[in-house]
Scaffold this motif. Structure first.
Motif, PDB file in Angstrom:
ATOM      1  N   PHE A  10       0.823  -1.209   0.000  1.00  0.00           N
ATOM      2  CA  PHE A  10       0.000   0.000   0.000  1.00  0.00           C
ATOM      3  C   PHE A  10       0.859   1.263   0.000  1.00  0.00           C
ATOM      4  N   ALA A  11       2.108   1.151   0.444  1.00  0.00           N
ATOM      5  CA  ALA A  11       2.976   2.320   0.586  1.00  0.00           C
ATOM      6  C   ALA A  11       3.072   3.093  -0.725  1.00  0.00           C
ATOM      7  N   GLY A  12       2.762   4.389  -0.646  1.00  0.00           N
ATOM      8  CA  GLY A  12       2.863   5.269  -1.793  1.00  0.00           C
ATOM      9  C   GLY A  12       1.717   5.172  -2.781  1.00  0.00           C
ATOM     10  N   ARG A  13       0.781   4.268  -2.553  1.00  0.00           N
ATOM     11  CA  ARG A  13      -0.353   4.113  -3.484  1.00  0.00           C
ATOM     12  C   ARG A  13      -1.521   4.985  -3.046  1.00  0.00           C
ATOM     13  N   ARG A  14      -2.252   5.477  -4.029  1.00  0.00           N
ATOM     14  CA  ARG A  14      -3.427   6.320  -3.776  1.00  0.00           C
ATOM     15  C   ARG A  14      -4.657   5.418  -3.791  1.00  0.00           C
ATOM     16  N   ILE A  15      -5.269   5.248  -2.610  1.00  0.00           N
ATOM     17  CA  ILE A  15      -6.372   4.308  -2.431  1.00  0.00           C
ATOM     18  C   ILE A  15      -7.666   5.070  -2.150  1.00  0.00           C
ATOM     19  N   LEU A  16      -8.655   4.844  -3.003  1.00  0.00           N
ATOM     20  CA  LEU A  16      -9.981   5.419  -2.804  1.00  0.00           C
ATOM     21  C   LEU A  16     -10.773   4.520  -1.864  1.00  0.00           C
ATOM     22  N   ASP A  26     -13.184   5.722   8.623  1.00  0.00           N
ATOM     23  CA  ASP A  26     -12.093   6.428   9.294  1.00  0.00           C
ATOM     24  C   ASP A  26     -11.023   5.443   9.783  1.00  0.00           C
ATOM     25  N   GLU A  27     -11.432   4.304  10.303  1.00  0.00           N
ATOM     26  CA  GLU A  27     -10.481   3.283  10.744  1.00  0.00           C
ATOM     27  C   GLU A  27      -9.668   2.749   9.565  1.00  0.00           C
ATOM     28  N   THR A  28     -10.338   2.500   8.445  1.00  0.00           N
ATOM     29  CA  THR A  28      -9.639   2.021   7.256  1.00  0.00           C
ATOM     30  C   THR A  28      -8.663   3.077   6.750  1.00  0.00           C
ATOM     31  N   ARG A  29      -9.104   4.334   6.724  1.00  0.00           N
ATOM     32  CA  ARG A  29      -8.219   5.441   6.334  1.00  0.00           C
ATOM     33  C   ARG A  29      -6.977   5.478   7.209  1.00  0.00           C
ATOM     34  N   TYR A  30      -7.190   5.413   8.516  1.00  0.00           N
ATOM     35  CA  TYR A  30      -6.077   5.465   9.461  1.00  0.00           C
ATOM     36  C   TYR A  30      -5.103   4.304   9.235  1.00  0.00           C
ATOM     37  N   ARG A  31      -5.635   3.098   9.107  1.00  0.00           N
ATOM     38  CA  ARG A  31      -4.776   1.919   8.921  1.00  0.00           C
ATOM     39  C   ARG A  31      -4.007   1.986   7.604  1.00  0.00           C
ATOM     40  N   LEU A  32      -4.653   2.453   6.551  1.00  0.00           N
ATOM     41  CA  LEU A  32      -3.957   2.592   5.268  1.00  0.00           C
ATOM     42  C   LEU A  32      -2.849   3.639   5.358  1.00  0.00           C
ATOM     43  N   GLU A  33      -3.130   4.754   6.009  1.00  0.00           N
ATOM     44  CA  GLU A  33      -2.111   5.796   6.163  1.00  0.00           C
ATOM     45  C   GLU A  33      -0.932   5.274   6.983  1.00  0.00           C
ATOM     46  N   GLN A  34      -1.199   4.433   7.980  1.00  0.00           N
ATOM     47  CA  GLN A  34      -0.124   3.829   8.766  1.00  0.00           C
ATOM     48  C   GLN A  34       0.764   2.941   7.888  1.00  0.00           C
ATOM     49  N   LEU A  35       0.189   2.393   6.828  1.00  0.00           N
ATOM     50  CA  LEU A  35       0.932   1.542   5.891  1.00  0.00           C
ATOM     51  C   LEU A  35       1.567   2.355   4.761  1.00  0.00           C
ATOM     52  N   GLY A  36       1.429   3.676   4.822  1.00  0.00           N
ATOM     53  CA  GLY A  36       2.071   4.544   3.849  1.00  0.00           C
ATOM     54  C   GLY A  36       1.229   4.888   2.637  1.00  0.00           C
ATOM     55  N   GLY A  41     -10.545  10.285  -0.450  1.00  0.00           N
ATOM     56  CA  GLY A  41     -11.797  10.147   0.281  1.00  0.00           C
ATOM     57  C   GLY A  41     -11.462  10.113   1.769  1.00  0.00           C
ATOM     58  N   PRO A  42     -12.151   9.329   2.527  1.00  0.00           N
ATOM     59  CA  PRO A  42     -13.233   8.436   2.134  1.00  0.00           C
ATOM     60  C   PRO A  42     -14.531   9.186   1.854  1.00  0.00           C
ATOM     61  N   THR A  43     -15.397   8.521   1.116  1.00  0.00           N
ATOM     62  CA  THR A  43     -16.733   9.036   0.873  1.00  0.00           C
ATOM     63  C   THR A  43     -17.733   7.890   0.926  1.00  0.00           C
ATOM     64  N   ALA A  61      -9.022   0.867  -5.287  1.00  0.00           N
ATOM     65  CA  ALA A  61     -10.157   1.302  -4.471  1.00  0.00           C
ATOM     66  C   ALA A  61     -10.706   0.152  -3.642  1.00  0.00           C
ATOM     67  N   ILE A  62     -11.276   0.524  -2.503  1.00  0.00           N
ATOM     68  CA  ILE A  62     -11.991  -0.399  -1.624  1.00  0.00           C
ATOM     69  C   ILE A  62     -13.425   0.105  -1.583  1.00  0.00           C
ATOM     70  N   LEU A  63     -14.365  -0.733  -2.045  1.00  0.00           N
ATOM     71  CA  LEU A  63     -15.752  -0.305  -2.208  1.00  0.00           C
ATOM     72  C   LEU A  63     -16.701  -1.085  -1.317  1.00  0.00           C
ATOM     73  N   ASP A  64     -17.436  -0.378  -0.478  1.00  0.00           N
ATOM     74  CA  ASP A  64     -18.572  -0.978   0.211  1.00  0.00           C
ATOM     75  C   ASP A  64     -19.673  -1.122  -0.840  1.00  0.00           C
ATOM     76  N   ILE A  65     -20.473  -2.162  -0.754  1.00  0.00           N
ATOM     77  CA  ILE A  65     -21.487  -2.408  -1.776  1.00  0.00           C
ATOM     78  C   ILE A  65     -22.732  -1.554  -1.567  1.00  0.00           C
TER      79      ILE A  65
END
Length: 128
Positions: A10-16, A26-36, A41-43, A61-65
């Motif tokens: 995930f480091a350096g990648r732009r994840i929607l 918010d938890e997913t955002r935080y964990r992804l940022e911890q991984l670089g 978003g999130p939206t 991207a990680i998409l909720d259905i």
């Protein structure tokens, strides 16, 4: 020697993140940022997600259905058109997916970033 964790990819990648449950997003955002990762978003809104895809560089991207009564499939379709990798993250099982998305990874909640990274950045499978 142990192999590197996929989640390091995930480091350096732009994840929607498209998720309508604030705490989970918010938890997913935080964990992804911890991984670089750089989080886009999130939206929890389809129109905002589509605008972010148009306005921002997105690597994956990680998409909720289910998003506030709507289905995320227009976002998935745009990502397919642009050849951007994504996974579905949902509390629902694969039966909710339209046939054209049956080959895509469905990660049941709670989100497992190691499995998601493997799906997004690991060896590619032939979906055709």
């Amino acid at each position: 020697m142990m192999a590197a964790s996929y989640s390091q990819m995930f480091a350096g990648r732009r994840i929607l993140i498209v998720e309508d449950e604030y705490l989970l997003a918010d938890e997913t955002r935080y964990r992804l940022e911890q991984l670089g990762a750089i989080v886009v978003g999130p939206t929890g809104q389809i129109d905002v997600a589509l605008q972010l895809i148009d306005d921002e560089h997105v690597d994956a991207a990680i998409l909720d259905i289910h998003l506030e009564g709507e289905l995320v499939f227009p976002v998935a379709e745009r990502l397919v058109t642009l050849d951007i990798e994504f996974v579905f993250a949902s509390g629902y099982d694969a039966s909710v997916l339209p046939d054209k998305f049956k080959g895509f990874v469905l990660n049941e909640k709670p989100i497992d970033l190691e499995n998601i990274a493997r799906a997004l950045f690991g060896p590619k499978r032939d979906l055709h």
